[in-house]
Design an enzyme around this catalytic site. Sequence first.
Site, PDB file in Angstrom:
ATOM      1  N   CYS A  97      57.693  45.820  35.312  1.00  0.00           N
ATOM      2  CA  CYS A  97      57.555  44.498  34.673  1.00  0.00           C
ATOM      3  C   CYS A  97      57.919  44.442  33.189  1.00  0.00           C
ATOM      4  O   CYS A  97      58.624  43.513  32.786  1.00  0.00           O
ATOM      5  CB  CYS A  97      56.170  43.904  34.941  1.00  0.00           C
ATOM      6  N   LYS A 227      45.428  36.250  42.062  1.00  0.00           N
ATOM      7  CA  LYS A 227      46.343  36.965  42.947  1.00  0.00           C
ATOM      8  C   LYS A 227      45.988  36.730  44.406  1.00  0.00           C
ATOM      9  O   LYS A 227      44.865  36.307  44.727  1.00  0.00           O
ATOM     10  CB  LYS A 227      46.301  38.464  42.649  1.00  0.00           C
TER      11      LYS A 227
END
Length: 413
Positions: A97, A227
């Site tokens: 990321c 999430k």
Amino acid sequence: EAAKRDHRKIGREQELFFFHELSPGSAFFLPRGARIYNTLIEFIRGKYWERGFEEVVSPNMFNIKLWEQSGHWQNYREDMFGLEVEKEKFALKPMNCPGHCLMFGMRDRSYRELPLRFADFGVLHRNEASGALSGLTRVRRFQQDDAHIFCMHDQVKGEIQGALDFLRDVYSTFGFTFALELSTRPDKFLGEVSVWDQAERQLAEALDEFGVAWKMNPGDGAFYGPKIDITIRDALGRAFQCATIQLDFQLPERFQLQVRAPTTADDGEFQRPVIIHRAILGSVERMIAILTENFAGKWPLWLSPRQVMVVPVTGVVYEYAERVRQQLHAAGFYADVDVGADTLNKKIRNAELAQYNFICVVGVQEKDEGSVNVRCRDDVGTKAKGQTIPAGAFIEQLGALKSSKSLDSKLVQ
């Protein structure tokens, strides 16, 4: 049953992979294991093409300044491999990321470019304790079908729906069932409550519309975003978490990511995008362990590292047997020919034990006809005496079966 299916045992027996003390926690994938590895990556790569993902290639090693900016150095340093280069500290990447944030931020971006979906099969390293290493399920070197979606807040729901559809597409191909949980804002969190509430609402709506039962897991989200946790079940009913769909409000802040907003926007000329971290297979190594045990080493044709064994009845037809093997190879199949000294029955038995999907017995009659006598691993009716098919027709039927990604290795007539 679980011991018989142990991926480490099957990996050795089928010569798929092994480990060596000179590189703990890093698998050596042998040619047949690499066939499975590459087939999985190509499978996902094909889905990326269909679903509008852009594949990128990013560095393996970064100056720790990157990891300090992303927050990994403060929170994850013990799990990273550090090294010194010209008196500067560097570390091997444990995830993609931060590198993708650099890619996104390398020039000005417009809201019109979003959603932007970066996919990366880059090699990752995590410094797992030696006592925790276990076959392919806990390793130090691995690859993921990792992707980061950069999108606007009002695009989150659509991207989550796409991610859920993607995972159903992949898991149904493997015959897996799965369960879903939405993990929401924890006590310690980054960002505005209103932003979290909006994001959680979009995730919940996407889950409702997906049509699979899901549960709420209050307060179990990461500090940087809510999430969706996905748990799959294999043939033995064992549960594994592989996929992840994670919203991230923190990295766009840390890397000062922004896009030029529509002229109608009332909150300034630039806006922060949201990042969605997502993986379906997760670690390719771990997925191979799960699939090996799920199929007990009896690979479906499209994933199989041993698809066809050609067995000549006598030495007179060795040349024809090799010609058939070459035709299969040219058509993209993993085919071998057994010209050893064993009896015909022993050769057939050896190929069955090695889990070849199809065994083609060829004698003088087959040579004269240009045909093959086919025995199918998953079709008991053909095991005693196979069916004779022209070689070209067999290859065509094999191609249709491979394309269908059927879990059953029976020929498509």
